[in-house]
Design an enzyme around this catalytic site. Structure first.
Site, PDB file in Angstrom:
ATOM      1  CG  ASP A   1      52.562  13.634  17.607  1.00 30.72           C
ATOM      2  OD1 ASP A   1      51.876  13.019  18.449  1.00 30.72           O
ATOM      3  OD2 ASP A   1      52.173  14.688  17.059  1.00 30.72           O
TER       4      ASP A   1
ATOM      5  CG  ASN B   1      47.395  11.987  26.863  1.00 26.70           C
ATOM      6  OD1 ASN B   1      47.912  12.079  27.968  1.00 26.70           O
ATOM      7  ND2 ASN B   1      47.861  12.638  25.809  1.00 26.70           N
TER       8      ASN B   1
ATOM      9  CB  SER C   1      43.172  14.605  20.438  1.00 22.83           C
ATOM     10  OG  SER C   1      44.442  14.181  20.002  1.00 22.83           O
TER      11      SER C   1
ATOM     12  CG  HIS D   1      47.896   7.418  21.002  1.00 25.07           C
ATOM     13  ND1 HIS D   1      46.523   7.411  20.920  1.00 25.07           N
ATOM     14  CD2 HIS D   1      48.235   8.647  21.439  1.00 25.07           C
ATOM     15  CE1 HIS D   1      46.046   8.581  21.284  1.00 25.07           C
ATOM     16  NE2 HIS D   1      47.064   9.355  21.619  1.00 25.07           N
TER      17      HIS D   1
ATOM     18  CG  HIS E   1      52.056  10.680  23.373  1.00 25.79           C
ATOM     19  ND1 HIS E   1      51.939  11.642  22.392  1.00 25.79           N
ATOM     20  CD2 HIS E   1      50.794  10.402  23.770  1.00 25.79           C
ATOM     21  CE1 HIS E   1      50.646  11.937  22.227  1.00 25.79           C
ATOM     22  NE2 HIS E   1      49.933  11.205  23.043  1.00 25.79           N
TER      23      HIS E   1
END
Ligand code: AMP
Length: 112
Positions: A28, A85, A93, A98, A100
């Site tokens: 990231d 998310n 966003s 994805h 994390h």
């Protein structure tokens, strides 16, 4: 086109830690923990909420790759967190699925 699609296509650079024909993982750009890696499918799925039955094996593989990366990064023994998310309230966003992989420090709960 999302920024992650540009990374998949090789149009912008990323610090890759894993790649196969279906999955890419890279660090990231704004790490929230000592280890912060994003695991993404190369297939352009917006989020888990947009995945379908045909993505079942791919979703499972993403989690297995996340676990492999955690071991590779040396965070597996102490524990770590996987997060995906979804949508606005979920804090998403980038509209490309994805997961994390966060570790290297103690996580808090509940998330903000
Ligand atoms: P989310 O908020 O769950 O959609 O997570 C998107 C993540 O992508 C954020 O943690 C960003 O820091 C990260 N990110 C955005 N652009 C890049 C990039 N070019 N390379 C690596 N990570 C990125």
């Amino acid at each position: 086109m999302t920024i992650f699609q540009k990374i998949i296509d090789g149009d912008i650079p990323a610090d890759k830690v894993y790649e196969d024909d279906e999955i890419l993982a890279f660090r990231d750009i704004q790490p929230q923990a000592p280890v912060h890696v994003l695991v993404i499918p190369k297939k352009p799925i917006v989020s888990v909420a947009d995945a379908s039955g045909e993505d079942e094996a791919l979703l499972g593989k993403i989690l297995l790759v996340a676990g492999k990366i955690a071991r590779q990064e040396g965070i597996a023994d102490q524990g770590y967190r996987l997060v995906t998310n979804i949508g606005s309230y979920g804090g998403q966003s980038v509209d490309h699925l994805h997961v994390h992989v966060l570790g290297g420090r103690k996580m808090t709960w509940p998330p903000g």
